[in-house]
Design a protein around this motif. Structure first.
Motif, PDB file in Angstrom:
ATOM      1  N   PHE A   1      82.404  64.391  14.336  1.00  0.00           N
ATOM      2  CA  PHE A   1      81.926  63.443  13.320  1.00  0.00           C
ATOM      3  C   PHE A   1      82.290  63.907  11.912  1.00  0.00           C
ATOM      4  O   PHE A   1      82.717  63.106  11.078  1.00  0.00           O
ATOM      5  N   THR A   2      82.112  65.203  11.653  1.00  0.00           N
ATOM      6  CA  THR A   2      82.436  65.746  10.327  1.00  0.00           C
ATOM      7  C   THR A   2      83.908  65.535   9.998  1.00  0.00           C
ATOM      8  O   THR A   2      84.266  65.158   8.871  1.00  0.00           O
TER       9      THR A   2
ATOM     10  N   LEU B   1      86.017  63.208  11.409  1.00  0.00           N
ATOM     11  CA  LEU B   1      86.329  61.775  11.312  1.00  0.00           C
ATOM     12  C   LEU B   1      85.771  61.146  10.044  1.00  0.00           C
ATOM     13  O   LEU B   1      86.390  60.248   9.464  1.00  0.00           O
ATOM     14  N   ASN B   2      84.594  61.604   9.629  1.00  0.00           N
ATOM     15  CA  ASN B   2      83.907  60.963   8.506  1.00  0.00           C
ATOM     16  C   ASN B   2      84.105  61.706   7.188  1.00  0.00           C
ATOM     17  O   ASN B   2      83.430  61.431   6.199  1.00  0.00           O
ATOM     18  N   MET B   3      85.028  62.652   7.162  1.00  0.00           N
ATOM     19  CA  MET B   3      85.256  63.477   5.977  1.00  0.00           C
ATOM     20  C   MET B   3      85.606  62.609   4.763  1.00  0.00           C
ATOM     21  O   MET B   3      86.507  61.777   4.820  1.00  0.00           O
ATOM     22  N   GLY B   4      84.855  62.800   3.688  1.00  0.00           N
ATOM     23  CA  GLY B   4      85.103  62.054   2.463  1.00  0.00           C
ATOM     24  C   GLY B   4      84.517  60.657   2.452  1.00  0.00           C
ATOM     25  O   GLY B   4      84.630  59.937   1.450  1.00  0.00           O
ATOM     26  N   GLU B   5      83.872  60.251   3.559  1.00  0.00           N
ATOM     27  CA  GLU B   5      83.278  58.913   3.661  1.00  0.00           C
ATOM     28  C   GLU B   5      81.759  58.997   3.477  1.00  0.00           C
ATOM     29  O   GLU B   5      81.151  60.045   3.686  1.00  0.00           O
ATOM     30  N   PRO B   6      81.134  57.884   3.077  1.00  0.00           N
ATOM     31  CA  PRO B   6      79.662  57.872   2.960  1.00  0.00           C
ATOM     32  C   PRO B   6      79.008  58.172   4.308  1.00  0.00           C
ATOM     33  O   PRO B   6      79.498  57.759   5.357  1.00  0.00           O
TER      34      PRO B   6
END
Length: 441
Positions: free
Chosen positions: A119-120, A122-127
């Motif tokens: 998850f970290t 894939l979601n890097m830089g995203e809210p």
């Protein structure tokens, strides 16, 4: 009238005795929440959980919306039951010996680390990056329900592995909540709460246990944690550690005293006949039976047995009804990226983490595959580990405060849990069928 009541009561009792019944009720509560949240009465359904309930006594007031009473209050009982299960398994169960516990420990570690990393990444830089703990948790109610649907073909070793894994995974989730999803800590309250817990553990260790004292102290500890910044459900786990796993009466004494009470009960039946009103002696016999029954079971096991039905049939469905309602929208009202990343992390992160860490442990001789269990079946159970639901929804409420992120995460949790459960079920169904055919040839 009596015949009608019997026709209703007997099927209900049979349903409750089914091992899958609690997961069916949980599933129905989830579907109900989803339907209502996407129906014309959506606003009324959502706003209902925001109504405040206030408890007020001189010098003390506690006011929270219904949703908070459920998540902070009722779920503390859920976590108390988890704590009881963890303690029992560590002292006498599948986690009591390192050899027995090593495989589920490795599996649980993999099922926590890889989903969080996935998850970290894939979601890097995203809210919503703070929601890394959401895909780490497994839902034991649904996973055991799925295993039960597969019938007696499921090897006992696979069931034991899944239960042990889920308990360790729950312990990991508790630690994540305590250390990473608590804020603005008030150390004075924490210190007082821990001192009370330590005192109760000392009393329990010395052989003293009073359910009334421990209940009152448990309420105080819960309130202190509620005001301290550490999530109040942690109080449930800590209080579980204070409950002794020690019996006051052995089985022989139970038999002798129980027989004596029953004989006294029946003597008055013979003397007075079958009357509606019992004699005082008969009532005393019933009281003696209740007392000896409670003392024959260890307090920990007694509470675990008594609470299991309440948690399975009431608390978890209420939690699902209050928390699973999400409007399925892929427009600007939702964060599609967050939903997708959580779903992928639940399915791919958990299945890969659980299976790979288990495989490494077996290959390095740190653990062994349970009897009659194949690697294909282990892969199926690894997918079931991605069915997060209850604990994932719970951590979601702690990780986010923004309504858009909360709803988007719910969508990802529901989709990911459904896919993980379905894939795990299909893999196990195929592999278990193969096993049955081999046995017949």
């Amino acid at each position: 009238m009596k015949k009608t009541i019997k026709l209703i009561k007997e099927p209900l009792n049979q349903f409750i005795r089914l091992e899958t019944s609690s997961s069916i009720i949980l599933f129905l509560a989830t579907i109900t929440a989803l339907v209502l949240a996407n129906s014309p009465i959506r606003e009324s359904f959502v706003s209902f959980w925001d109504n405040y309930i206030t408890i007020k006594v001189p010098g003390f007031e506690l006011s929270k919306p219904i949703l908070k009473w459920i998540n902070d209050g009722l779920m503390a009982i859920f976590f108390f039951l988890i704590g009881l299960e963890i303690k029992r398994e560590i002292l006498t169960g599948e986690l009591s010996r390192l050899k027995k516990a090593s495989l589920p420990i490795f599996a649980a570690v993999g099922g926590m680390i890889l989903p969080a990393i996935t998850f970290t990444f894939l979601n890097m830089g995203e809210p919503g990056s703070e929601g890394w703990g959401i895909p780490m948790a497994a839902d034991i109610a649904f996973t055991l329900g799925i295993l039960k649907l597969l019938g007696n073909r499921v090897p006992n070793g696979l069931k034991v592995f899944l239960m042990a894994f889920a308990i360790i995974d729950d312990l990991g989730a508790v630690l994540v909540i305590a250390f990473f999803y608590s804020s603005n800590l008030v150390w004075l309250y924490i210190g007082i709460a821990l001192a009370i817990v330590a005192a109760l553990i000392a009393l329990s260790f010395r052989g003293f246990y009073s359910k009334y004292l421990f209940f009152v102290m448990g309420l105080i500890v819960w309130v202190l944690f509620l005001k301290s910044g550490i999530h109040s459900t942690i109080a449930g786990v800590l209080m579980a550690l204070t409950i002794p796993l020690r019996r006051e009466t052995d089985t022989r004494s139970f038999y002798e005293k129980g027989k004596e009470s029953l004989e006294a009960f029946m003597e008055d039946c013979k003397t007075n006949g079958e009357k509606t009103v019992l004699t005082k002696r008969q009532f005393n016999a019933i009281d003696d039976l209740e007392e000896i029954t409670e003392k024959t079971a260890a307090p920990l096991q007694y509470l675990e047995h008594r609470l299991h039905g309440w948690v399975s049939y009431l608390i978890m469905p209420i939690f699902a009804l209050a928390n699973a309602g999400v409007v399925f929208s892929f427009s600007g009202d939702s964060n599609f990226s967050l939903s997708t990343n959580l779903a992928i992390s639940l399915v791919a992160g958990n299945s890969a983490g659980i299976f790979l860490f288990s495989l490494i442990a077996i290959k390095l001789n740190f653990a062994e595959l349970p009897k009659n269990v194949t690697f294909q079946q282990l892969a199926g159970v690894s997918f079931l580990g991605g069915l997060g639901f209850t604990m994932s929804l719970f951590i979601n409420n702690l990780a986010y405060t923004d309504a858009l992120l909360i709803n988007s995460a719910k969508m990802g949790i529901l989709i990911g849990s459904f896919i993980a459960g379905l894939v795990g079920y299909l893999i196990l169904r195929v592999t278990l069928n193969d096993k049955k055919e081999e046995a017949q040839n």
